[in-house]
Write a protein that holds these residues in place. Structure first.
Motif, PDB file in Angstrom:
ATOM      1  N   LEU A  31       2.772  21.451  11.166  1.00  0.00           N
ATOM      2  CA  LEU A  31       2.307  20.737   9.982  1.00  0.00           C
ATOM      3  C   LEU A  31       3.386  19.843   9.412  1.00  0.00           C
ATOM      4  O   LEU A  31       2.955  18.422   8.945  1.00  0.00           O
ATOM      5  N   LEU A  32       4.793  20.354   9.497  1.00  0.00           N
ATOM      6  CA  LEU A  32       5.951  19.321   9.027  1.00  0.00           C
ATOM      7  C   LEU A  32       5.711  17.967  10.147  1.00  0.00           C
ATOM      8  O   LEU A  32       6.082  16.874   9.613  1.00  0.00           O
ATOM      9  N   LEU A  33       5.636  18.150  11.129  1.00  0.00           N
ATOM     10  CA  LEU A  33       5.581  17.075  12.248  1.00  0.00           C
ATOM     11  C   LEU A  33       4.288  16.066  11.771  1.00  0.00           C
ATOM     12  O   LEU A  33       4.663  15.003  12.036  1.00  0.00           O
ATOM     13  N   SER A  34       3.288  16.625  11.424  1.00  0.00           N
ATOM     14  CA  SER A  34       2.305  15.914  11.198  1.00  0.00           C
ATOM     15  C   SER A  34       2.531  15.061  10.151  1.00  0.00           C
ATOM     16  O   SER A  34       1.751  14.059   9.824  1.00  0.00           O
ATOM     17  N   ALA A  35       3.278  15.290   8.975  1.00  0.00           N
ATOM     18  CA  ALA A  35       3.439  14.526   7.991  1.00  0.00           C
ATOM     19  C   ALA A  35       4.256  13.161   8.400  1.00  0.00           C
ATOM     20  O   ALA A  35       4.119  12.335   7.467  1.00  0.00           O
ATOM     21  N   PHE A  36       4.783  12.986   9.429  1.00  0.00           N
ATOM     22  CA  PHE A  36       5.348  11.773   9.721  1.00  0.00           C
ATOM     23  C   PHE A  36       4.212  10.765  10.287  1.00  0.00           C
ATOM     24  O   PHE A  36       3.454  10.945  11.087  1.00  0.00           O
ATOM     25  N   PRO A  60      11.993  31.230  16.514  1.00  0.00           N
ATOM     26  CA  PRO A  60      12.389  30.052  15.738  1.00  0.00           C
ATOM     27  C   PRO A  60      12.603  30.503  14.171  1.00  0.00           C
ATOM     28  O   PRO A  60      12.164  31.668  13.941  1.00  0.00           O
ATOM     29  N   VAL A  61      13.288  29.641  13.507  1.00  0.00           N
ATOM     30  CA  VAL A  61      13.218  30.174  12.126  1.00  0.00           C
ATOM     31  C   VAL A  61      12.186  29.861  11.351  1.00  0.00           C
ATOM     32  O   VAL A  61      11.569  30.756  10.525  1.00  0.00           O
ATOM     33  N   ASN A  62      11.405  28.780  11.771  1.00  0.00           N
ATOM     34  CA  ASN A  62       9.922  28.366  11.123  1.00  0.00           C
ATOM     35  C   ASN A  62       8.869  28.677  12.238  1.00  0.00           C
ATOM     36  O   ASN A  62       9.138  28.348  13.588  1.00  0.00           O
ATOM     37  N   GLY A 100       9.343  19.456  22.372  1.00  0.00           N
ATOM     38  CA  GLY A 100      10.739  20.178  21.716  1.00  0.00           C
ATOM     39  C   GLY A 100      10.160  21.303  20.739  1.00  0.00           C
ATOM     40  O   GLY A 100       9.107  21.566  20.530  1.00  0.00           O
ATOM     41  N   VAL A 101      11.292  21.977  20.280  1.00  0.00           N
ATOM     42  CA  VAL A 101      11.026  23.048  19.368  1.00  0.00           C
ATOM     43  C   VAL A 101      10.777  22.557  17.965  1.00  0.00           C
ATOM     44  O   VAL A 101      10.194  22.994  17.230  1.00  0.00           O
ATOM     45  N   PHE A 102      11.739  21.670  17.541  1.00  0.00           N
ATOM     46  CA  PHE A 102      11.675  21.022  16.355  1.00  0.00           C
ATOM     47  C   PHE A 102      11.707  22.057  15.172  1.00  0.00           C
ATOM     48  O   PHE A 102      10.763  22.100  14.074  1.00  0.00           O
ATOM     49  N   ASP A 103      12.633  22.854  14.976  1.00  0.00           N
ATOM     50  CA  ASP A 103      12.542  24.193  14.327  1.00  0.00           C
ATOM     51  C   ASP A 103      13.119  23.724  12.788  1.00  0.00           C
ATOM     52  O   ASP A 103      12.500  24.174  11.717  1.00  0.00           O
ATOM     53  N   LEU A 104      14.242  23.289  12.900  1.00  0.00           N
ATOM     54  CA  LEU A 104      14.867  22.586  11.365  1.00  0.00           C
ATOM     55  C   LEU A 104      14.745  21.240  11.690  1.00  0.00           C
ATOM     56  O   LEU A 104      15.899  20.768  12.205  1.00  0.00           O
ATOM     57  N   ILE A 105      13.919  20.367  11.027  1.00  0.00           N
ATOM     58  CA  ILE A 105      13.836  18.998  11.081  1.00  0.00           C
ATOM     59  C   ILE A 105      15.013  18.425  10.409  1.00  0.00           C
ATOM     60  O   ILE A 105      15.430  18.842   9.289  1.00  0.00           O
ATOM     61  N   HIS A 106      15.826  17.605  11.090  1.00  0.00           N
ATOM     62  CA  HIS A 106      17.110  16.702  10.610  1.00  0.00           C
ATOM     63  C   HIS A 106      17.039  15.431  11.218  1.00  0.00           C
ATOM     64  O   HIS A 106      16.181  15.036  11.723  1.00  0.00           O
TER      65      HIS A 106
END
Length: 166
Positions: A88-93, A79-81, A37-43
């Motif tokens: 990097l944000l996804l890797s934090a999960f 994308p916004v990000n 996926g794109v996972f642009d703004l994680i929610h």
């Protein structure tokens, strides 16, 4: 670099590095789950979806659309990000084991290279419409859909922000 930073960075892989991990995980008998996926703004919807996907196997691999592919699929304002921030944000999960950025419009080549045990997409897809489903099933794997959490999407969040700032 701290051990936490190293762990986060090491989850983001090139395809050759990912394939080395995949080979080891398969040799160890790990069940591999793949989604993209794109996972642009994680929610909340993303977190719920990804956590449920992770529960289906031992290792969760994310195919992340590159900035160029997001622009082609979603338009020039996305994308916004940028891709490195999203990765990097996804890797934090803790439940995500690897992230690979891909530049094509679909993850077909990535899925064929990884050949996961379970291919997962959101509930707005039917199995017949999921890229890579035929190949994964022909290889003895499964294809699953996970229901969305109603009311959450990056597009709706972006539209809400635009409306409030206009």
């Amino acid at each position: 670099m701290s051990s936490i930073e190293t762990t986060l960075v090491n989850k983001v892989c090139t395809l050759p590095a990912l394939l080395q991990k995949v080979a080891q995980w398969k040799a160890d008998g790990q069940k591999l789950v793949f989604t993209n996926g794109v996972f642009d703004l994680i929610h909340t919807g993303h977190i719920t979806y990804l956590a449920q996907a992770a529960e289906l196997g031992d290792k969760l691999i994310i195919g992340l659309n590159s900035d160029a592919s997001v622009k082609r699929l979603k338009g020039e304002s996305r994308p916004v990000n940028h891709q490195d921030s999203r990765a990097l944000l996804l890797s934090a999960f803790f439940f995500i084991d690897a992230i690979v950025i891909f530049g094509e419009d679909t993850p077909a080549n990535l899925i064929n290279a990884i050949m996961p045990d379970i291919l997962v997409k959101g509930g707005d897809y039917t199995i017949e419409n999921i890229v890579g489903a035929k190949e994964v099933m022909a290889n003895g794997g499964e294809v699953k859909t996970i229901n969305f959490v109603e009311g959450y999407s990056s597009t709706s969040i972006i539209n809400k922000i635009r409306t409030q700032t206009s």
